[in-house]
Write an enzyme that holds these catalytic residues in place. Sequence first.
Site, short mmCIF file in Angstrom:
data_model
loop_
_atom_site.label_atom_id
_atom_site.label_comp_id
_atom_site.label_asym_id
_atom_site.label_seq_id
_atom_site.Cartn_x
_atom_site.Cartn_y
_atom_site.Cartn_z
N GLY A 122 1.04 -0.71 5.57
CA GLY A 122 -0.25 -0.04 5.45
C GLY A 122 -1.00 0.10 6.77
O GLY A 122 -2.18 0.40 6.78
N GLY A 138 1.97 3.83 0.71
CA GLY A 138 1.02 4.95 0.81
C GLY A 138 1.65 6.32 0.67
O GLY A 138 1.12 7.18 -0.06
N HIS A 150 6.50 -9.59 -2.83
CA HIS A 150 5.87 -8.64 -1.92
C HIS A 150 4.86 -9.42 -1.06
O HIS A 150 4.21 -10.34 -1.54
CB HIS A 150 5.17 -7.53 -2.71
CG HIS A 150 4.68 -6.44 -1.82
ND1 HIS A 150 3.52 -6.55 -1.10
CD2 HIS A 150 5.21 -5.23 -1.51
CE1 HIS A 150 3.35 -5.44 -0.39
NE2 HIS A 150 4.36 -4.62 -0.61
N GLU A 185 10.21 -6.14 4.86
CA GLU A 185 8.91 -5.51 5.10
C GLU A 185 8.10 -6.36 6.08
O GLU A 185 7.44 -7.32 5.67
CB GLU A 185 8.13 -5.39 3.79
CG GLU A 185 8.80 -4.51 2.76
CD GLU A 185 7.78 -3.92 1.80
OE1 GLU A 185 7.68 -2.69 1.75
OE2 GLU A 185 7.05 -4.68 1.15
N SER A 205 4.94 1.35 6.37
CA SER A 205 4.54 2.61 7.02
C SER A 205 5.66 3.64 7.09
O SER A 205 5.77 4.37 8.08
CB SER A 205 3.94 2.34 8.40
OG SER A 205 2.74 1.59 8.26
N ASN A 218 6.21 2.26 -4.29
CA ASN A 218 5.35 1.16 -4.70
C ASN A 218 3.92 1.68 -4.74
O ASN A 218 3.29 1.85 -3.70
CB ASN A 218 5.49 0.01 -3.69
CG ASN A 218 4.54 -1.13 -4.00
OD1 ASN A 218 3.93 -1.18 -5.07
ND2 ASN A 218 4.41 -2.07 -3.06
N TRP A 219 3.45 1.93 -5.95
CA TRP A 219 2.11 2.53 -6.11
C TRP A 219 0.98 1.50 -6.04
O TRP A 219 -0.20 1.86 -6.15
CB TRP A 219 2.04 3.35 -7.41
CG TRP A 219 2.78 4.64 -7.32
CD1 TRP A 219 3.32 5.20 -6.20
CD2 TRP A 219 3.04 5.57 -8.39
NE1 TRP A 219 3.91 6.42 -6.50
CE2 TRP A 219 3.75 6.66 -7.84
CE3 TRP A 219 2.76 5.58 -9.76
CZ2 TRP A 219 4.17 7.74 -8.61
CZ3 TRP A 219 3.17 6.65 -10.53
CH2 TRP A 219 3.87 7.73 -9.96
N LYS A 220 1.32 0.23 -5.93
CA LYS A 220 0.30 -0.83 -5.79
C LYS A 220 -0.79 -0.67 -6.85
O LYS A 220 -0.50 -0.32 -7.99
CB LYS A 220 -0.25 -0.83 -4.36
CG LYS A 220 0.87 -0.90 -3.32
CD LYS A 220 0.40 -1.20 -1.93
CE LYS A 220 1.60 -1.22 -0.99
NZ LYS A 220 1.27 -1.74 0.31
N GLU A 244 1.96 -8.87 -0.19
CA GLU A 244 0.60 -8.95 -0.75
C GLU A 244 0.52 -10.05 -1.81
O GLU A 244 -0.52 -10.68 -1.99
CB GLU A 244 0.18 -7.57 -1.29
CG GLU A 244 -0.11 -6.62 -0.12
CD GLU A 244 0.11 -5.15 -0.40
OE1 GLU A 244 0.21 -4.74 -1.57
OE2 GLU A 244 0.21 -4.39 0.58
P1 PGA Z 1 3.16 1.17 3.13
O1 PGA Z 1 3.48 -0.03 2.08
O2 PGA Z 1 4.31 2.14 3.02
O3 PGA Z 1 1.87 1.73 2.67
O4 PGA Z 1 3.11 0.53 4.49
C1 PGA Z 1 4.77 -0.51 1.87
C2 PGA Z 1 4.77 -1.64 0.87
O5 PGA Z 1 3.84 -2.45 0.88
O6 PGA Z 1 5.67 -1.77 0.03
#
Ligand code: PGA
Length: 244
Positions: free
Chosen positions: A169, A228, A93, A163, A206, A9-11, A95
């Site tokens: 993150g 990340g 997600h 998640e 993470s 997931n490159w966001k 976010e």
């Molecule tokens: P992260 O993000 O690996 O940076 O914690 C995971 C995600 O939001 O899908």
Amino acid sequence: MEPLLIAANWKMYMTTKEVRDFFRRWGDDPPPRSREVVFFPPFPLLSLVRDLMPQGAALGAQNSHEAHEGAFTGEVSCHLLKDVGCSYVLVGHSERRHLFGESEERLAGKFRSALACGLRPILCVGETLAQRQAGRTREVVLQQLAAALGQEPPARGFDLAYEPVWAIGTGHVARAEDAESVHEALYAYLREHGAGADARILYGGSVKPSNAAELLAQPSIHGLLVGGASLDPASFRAILTAGT
Ligand code: PGA
């Protein structure tokens, strides 16, 4: 439940140049047979990733709109995502839920519309730190799952990602056995409702090369959703091959 699904997931990261560098450094080695890899770049990079990603990899989008088409400035339909080569889409997600206020009703619509147009949604669920500390983890994730599946839960064609919001993150990964017990509860719910016979449940939050193998060794963790650590080809490849 192989192949396990390893998702990047490159966001809202990466540029055209960085994508080219990523795949140059990614090399030609195919993923292990027991792993499927899917890339979720930002919308403007979808076609470039489609053209540069290795054979056998899949393309996904981070978000979609539930309508087929229409006057929805700034939105992208599942129909168009499919047209540019996506086979997966993330739904809900954290976010999207927490920063953009996407309601459960909205997410149920997105989930349904992805299935209807032949994309494979990955429905994300997860509790906040306060919910976890109040002992509400299972209640929260099962309620998020129930809301998205609706009255007639689809028999197949989707995956889930657990998640925990406090792990995304932050560098705080869930303990493998804690994630495993949430995954078991989600699988039990699916079985009881005759839903998602082919669903894989991914863990996200993470994930790093150093913890991927232990997470994947759990019997009910069937993939990883990596933020990340997926931006660097060496670390994402280490996660892709972890435990093989
Ligand atoms: P992260 O993000 O690996 O940076 O914690 C995971 C995600 O939001 O899908």
